[in-house]
Design an enzyme around this catalytic site. Structure first.
Site, PDB file in Angstrom:
ATOM      1  CG  ASP A  87      -3.134  -5.968   9.752  1.00  0.00           C
ATOM      2  OD1 ASP A  87      -3.678  -6.713   8.907  1.00  0.00           O
ATOM      3  OD2 ASP A  87      -1.921  -5.691   9.720  1.00  0.00           O
ATOM      4  CD  GLU A 159      -1.587  -7.541   3.551  1.00  0.00           C
ATOM      5  OE1 GLU A 159      -1.279  -7.611   2.344  1.00  0.00           O
ATOM      6  OE2 GLU A 159      -2.004  -6.482   4.078  1.00  0.00           O
TER       7      GLU A 159
END
Length: 430
Positions: A87, A159
């Protein structure tokens, strides 16, 4: 260092600079904001299969898979995992206007090779690091070198620091370790781990924890017109004015906290941080009323010895002294950790770095070390982990670039660390 130098040469010869640059470009061209990592995970899984690695899909949530590649050893040696998140810091959409004043056209955020760099949204944080360990894993496979232990290549979701709160409750706001926690509670343990998050190829194994807090105060939602301040003092009826007093107290507390809790880690000081990151209050469409509610959102980064309950109690003691009515809700709490039993992994990184580059590895700088990354998740459950990864730079509001040669250096380091660690016999249980 007992490194098989002939095997090392064979492995390094399999790392192709142009292939690595193109892979980083391809990964960057696939949009993958937090909560929408499916497309990039499926690309990575297909790549693992195409390159002879065992591919394992872990569905963390609907359409949010971890993509794991495994190079199997012969079962007699130590295993090493490489971890990186898929991400990105920004979504690449107009939603980012909440964070930046202006945004580039979405087309400009795609991956592209420009001279000796790869550019695009997410290439520095951290698709360049993911590409580096993917190419390292391929090189280990194609070299034909047999390892004793497994190499695990984990590209994980979630994360980035995003937290569900208030209206923002969907999977697009579930980050800060959700993918790695799923990874490690669903079988992907290893003896050691390397988080490939950006560190300028410096090393660190201590990271801060996180506490996030919503603080709300209350006013009297009545029309402001026709009132005199003597009868309607702002500090009594206006929630936003009341909040300014709370903010002032928090700023003074934060300044003291940041000095009090500096942590002396093995690689240098970790710097705690207190930040008021968001505010909500009143009704923009009705500013003629005293605002009846105002909330702020506080982020606290604290070192390993500080626990969330300590933060809560210090905040309550500070606010109670003001004589202002408030509510305090802790909505995120993650512990910081200093890795234990990391010495063999650290020595491997130091020796391989010296072997490859002819110089000593550097510790991560305090400003960059004092963050939360998935390194904490490994160290929390007792898997010794370090963070060392390639890092680029921000070149505009959301766009990034990274030097190709830095990614190549990372791939070389990862490949030979895997050769070193995964060639070691597993100690027999007594």
């Amino acid at each position: 260092m007992a490194l098989n130098q002939e095997a090392a040469k064979r492995i390094l010869a399999e790392i192709d600079r142009a292939e690595l640059a193109q892979l980083a470009c391809d990964l960057t061209s696939i949009p993958s904001p937090t909560g929408q990592e499916k497309a990039i995970a499926e690309f990575i899984l297909a790549w693992f299969k195409a390159n002879g690695l065992k591919a394992v899909r872990q569905d963390v949530e609907v359409d949010r898979p971890n993509a794991v590649g495994i190079l199997k050893g012969d079962g007699n040696g130590l295993s090493l995992a490489f971890n990186g998140h898929t991400d990105t810091s920004f979504t690449g959409t107009s939603e980012d206007l909440r964070m930046v004043g202006a945004v580039e056209p979405e087309a400009d955020l795609k991956g592209r090779i420009v001279g000796n760099t790869v550019q695009g949204l997410g290439v520095s944080n951290m698709k360049g690091g993911v590409a580096a360990f993917m190419i390292a894993g391929k090189a280990l496979k194609t070299s034909g070198v047999r390892l004793k232990g497994d190499v695990i290549l984990a590209a994980v979701v979630g994360e980035i620091s995003r937290s569900p709160i208030g209206l923002w409750q969907s999977q697009e706001y579930r980050g800060e370790g959700i993918g790695t926690r799923h990874l490690l509670t669903h079988g992907m343990h290893s003896d050691y781990a390397v988080c490939a998050d950006g560190s300028d190829l410096n090393i660190v194994w201590t990271q801060t924890g996180v506490v996030q807090v919503k603080i709300t105060t209350f006013g009297k939602a009545e029309a402001a017109w026709g009132t005199k301040r003597s009868a309607y003092p702002m500090e009594k009826v206006n929630a936003i004015v009341k909040m300014t007093k709370i903010i002032d107290a928090l700023e003074r507390w934060g300044a003291a906290f940041e000095e009090k809790y500096i942590y002396d880690s093995p690689t240098g000081p970790l710097l705690p941080k207190v930040n008021i990151g968001a505010i909500e209050g009143g009704a923009p469409y009705r500013p003629n009323y005293f605002p009846g509610v105002c909330s702020i959102y506080l982020d606290v980064r604290m070192p390993p010895q500080v626990r969330p309950v300590t933060i809560q109690h210090e905040l309550e003691r500070t606010l109670n002294a003001l004589g202002i009515d408030y509510e305090l809700d802790v909505y995120k709490s993650l512990l910081g950790h200093e890795g234990k039993n990391v010495e063999p992994l650290v020595r491997s990184a130091e020796e391989i770095y010296q072997y490859l580059f002819g110089e000593k590895i550097k510790p991560e700088t305090p400003d960059r070390a004092s963050i939360w990354t998935d390194t904490n998740v490994y160290n929390e459950i007792g898997i010794p982990a370090i963070k060392i990864g390639p890092r680029g730079r921000r070149i505009s509001a959301r766009n990034e670039e990274i030097d190709i040669d830095v990614m190549v250096k990372a791939a070389h380091l990862y490949a030979l660390m895997a050769l070193d660690i995964c060639s070691r016999e597993r100690p027999r249980a007594e």
